[in-house]
Design a protein around this motif. Structure first.
Motif, PDB file in Angstrom:
ATOM      1  N   LEU A 165     -63.475  47.839  17.643  1.00 28.10           N
ATOM      2  CA  LEU A 165     -64.184  47.552  18.888  1.00 28.10           C
ATOM      3  C   LEU A 165     -65.168  48.691  19.146  1.00 28.10           C
ATOM      4  O   LEU A 165     -64.802  49.860  19.072  1.00 28.10           O
ATOM      5  CB  LEU A 165     -63.207  47.443  20.057  1.00 28.10           C
ATOM      6  CG  LEU A 165     -62.166  46.340  19.920  1.00 28.10           C
ATOM      7  CD1 LEU A 165     -60.831  46.903  19.506  1.00 28.10           C
ATOM      8  CD2 LEU A 165     -62.044  45.570  21.200  1.00 28.10           C
ATOM      9  N   VAL A 166     -66.429  48.352  19.427  1.00 28.71           N
ATOM     10  CA  VAL A 166     -67.459  49.375  19.608  1.00 28.71           C
ATOM     11  C   VAL A 166     -67.698  49.664  21.088  1.00 28.71           C
ATOM     12  O   VAL A 166     -67.518  48.813  21.949  1.00 28.71           O
ATOM     13  CB  VAL A 166     -68.785  48.989  18.918  1.00 28.71           C
ATOM     14  CG1 VAL A 166     -68.624  48.967  17.411  1.00 28.71           C
ATOM     15  CG2 VAL A 166     -69.311  47.671  19.409  1.00 28.71           C
ATOM     16  N   PHE A 167     -68.131  50.895  21.319  1.00 28.21           N
ATOM     17  CA  PHE A 167     -68.504  51.340  22.651  1.00 28.21           C
ATOM     18  C   PHE A 167     -69.892  50.810  22.984  1.00 28.21           C
ATOM     19  O   PHE A 167     -70.725  50.637  22.087  1.00 28.21           O
ATOM     20  CB  PHE A 167     -68.514  52.872  22.705  1.00 28.21           C
ATOM     21  CG  PHE A 167     -67.164  53.499  22.586  1.00 28.21           C
ATOM     22  CD1 PHE A 167     -66.440  53.836  23.718  1.00 28.21           C
ATOM     23  CD2 PHE A 167     -66.606  53.767  21.340  1.00 28.21           C
ATOM     24  CE1 PHE A 167     -65.199  54.423  23.616  1.00 28.21           C
ATOM     25  CE2 PHE A 167     -65.368  54.355  21.227  1.00 28.21           C
ATOM     26  CZ  PHE A 167     -64.654  54.683  22.369  1.00 28.21           C
ATOM     27  N   PRO A 168     -70.199  50.599  24.264  1.00 29.36           N
ATOM     28  CA  PRO A 168     -71.512  50.065  24.614  1.00 29.36           C
ATOM     29  C   PRO A 168     -72.665  51.024  24.328  1.00 29.36           C
ATOM     30  O   PRO A 168     -73.794  50.589  24.157  1.00 29.36           O
ATOM     31  CB  PRO A 168     -71.402  49.763  26.108  1.00 29.36           C
ATOM     32  CG  PRO A 168     -70.184  50.427  26.600  1.00 29.36           C
ATOM     33  CD  PRO A 168     -69.318  50.719  25.422  1.00 29.36           C
ATOM     34  N   GLU A 169     -72.421  52.327  24.263  1.00 31.57           N
ATOM     35  CA  GLU A 169     -73.505  53.291  24.068  1.00 31.57           C
ATOM     36  C   GLU A 169     -73.349  54.108  22.786  1.00 31.57           C
ATOM     37  O   GLU A 169     -73.873  55.214  22.682  1.00 31.57           O
ATOM     38  CB  GLU A 169     -73.590  54.208  25.283  1.00 31.57           C
ATOM     39  CG  GLU A 169     -73.967  53.464  26.545  1.00 31.57           C
ATOM     40  CD  GLU A 169     -74.161  54.364  27.746  1.00 31.57           C
ATOM     41  OE1 GLU A 169     -74.297  55.593  27.581  1.00 31.57           O
ATOM     42  OE2 GLU A 169     -74.175  53.826  28.864  1.00 31.57           O
ATOM     43  N   SER A 170     -72.614  53.583  21.812  1.00 26.16           N
ATOM     44  CA  SER A 170     -72.372  54.317  20.575  1.00 26.16           C
ATOM     45  C   SER A 170     -71.984  53.339  19.476  1.00 26.16           C
ATOM     46  O   SER A 170     -71.551  52.225  19.754  1.00 26.16           O
ATOM     47  CB  SER A 170     -71.224  55.319  20.814  1.00 26.16           C
ATOM     48  OG  SER A 170     -70.777  55.873  19.616  1.00 26.16           O
ATOM     49  N   VAL A 186     -60.364  45.273  29.537  1.00 29.87           N
ATOM     50  CA  VAL A 186     -60.112  46.392  30.448  1.00 29.87           C
ATOM     51  C   VAL A 186     -61.129  47.518  30.283  1.00 29.87           C
ATOM     52  O   VAL A 186     -61.612  48.076  31.262  1.00 29.87           O
ATOM     53  CB  VAL A 186     -58.669  46.926  30.256  1.00 29.87           C
ATOM     54  CG1 VAL A 186     -58.430  48.193  31.066  1.00 29.87           C
ATOM     55  CG2 VAL A 186     -57.663  45.845  30.647  1.00 29.87           C
ATOM     56  N   PHE A 187     -61.472  47.864  29.044  1.00 25.43           N
ATOM     57  CA  PHE A 187     -62.332  49.021  28.795  1.00 25.43           C
ATOM     58  C   PHE A 187     -63.771  48.661  28.459  1.00 25.43           C
ATOM     59  O   PHE A 187     -64.610  49.542  28.286  1.00 25.43           O
ATOM     60  CB  PHE A 187     -61.737  49.884  27.677  1.00 25.43           C
ATOM     61  CG  PHE A 187     -60.371  50.417  28.009  1.00 25.43           C
ATOM     62  CD1 PHE A 187     -60.160  51.237  29.106  1.00 25.43           C
ATOM     63  CD2 PHE A 187     -59.284  50.085  27.222  1.00 25.43           C
ATOM     64  CE1 PHE A 187     -58.903  51.730  29.414  1.00 25.43           C
ATOM     65  CE2 PHE A 187     -58.023  50.575  27.513  1.00 25.43           C
ATOM     66  CZ  PHE A 187     -57.831  51.398  28.612  1.00 25.43           C
ATOM     67  N   GLY A 188     -64.074  47.371  28.345  1.00 18.66           N
ATOM     68  CA  GLY A 188     -65.450  46.946  28.104  1.00 18.66           C
ATOM     69  C   GLY A 188     -65.947  47.162  26.690  1.00 18.66           C
ATOM     70  O   GLY A 188     -67.151  47.182  26.456  1.00 18.66           O
TER      71      GLY A 188
END
Length: 124
Positions: free
Chosen positions: A42-47, A27-29
């Motif tokens: 779970l890691v964020f795509p830009e951090s 859901v949140f990528g």
């Protein structure tokens, strides 16, 4: 001098770690980085900051931001000397130590260190 280095993670208590890990990815990528039976990062795509879903009843609250410091014991001593209140004594976690302090305005700050080393990506 102790300092907050960055936001390390946002810890969120869930009833089912595997279901939450799948949901947050779909859901949140977010990308699953490490996981165990009781928690998953779970890691964020830009951090490199993580959302950590967990089912640990001993973690102080249901959702909280955790700030990285070099050494929790040193940071607690420094921050309490500068007016913070210690809410939760330093305790061991898988990667190091954690504690909860409050600033003079009543805001909670959860701090952690990685004195035992970070979990490796893909760790189960």
């Amino acid at each position: 001098m102790a300092m907050l280095k960055k936001i390390d993670c946002v810890m969120i208590r869930v009833p089912d770690v595997q279901a939450a890990m799948t949901y947050y990815a779909d859901v949140f990528g977010l990308r699953p980085n490490w996981w165990s039976e009781r928690s998953a990062g779970l890691v964020f795509p830009e951090s490199d900051a993580e959302i950590v879903v967990h089912c640990e009843p001993d973690i102080p609250s249901d959702a909280e931001v955790y700030y990285l410091v070099d050494d929790v014991i040193v940071a607690v001593q420094d921050y309490t000397a500068k007016g913070c209140n210690l809410l939760v004594e330093p305790f061991d976690i898988t990667i190091g130590k954690c504690a909860v302090i409050a600033d003079p305005f009543g805001n909670r700050l959860c701090i952690l260190d990685m004195t035992k080393g970070p979990l490796k990506p893909g760790t189960q």
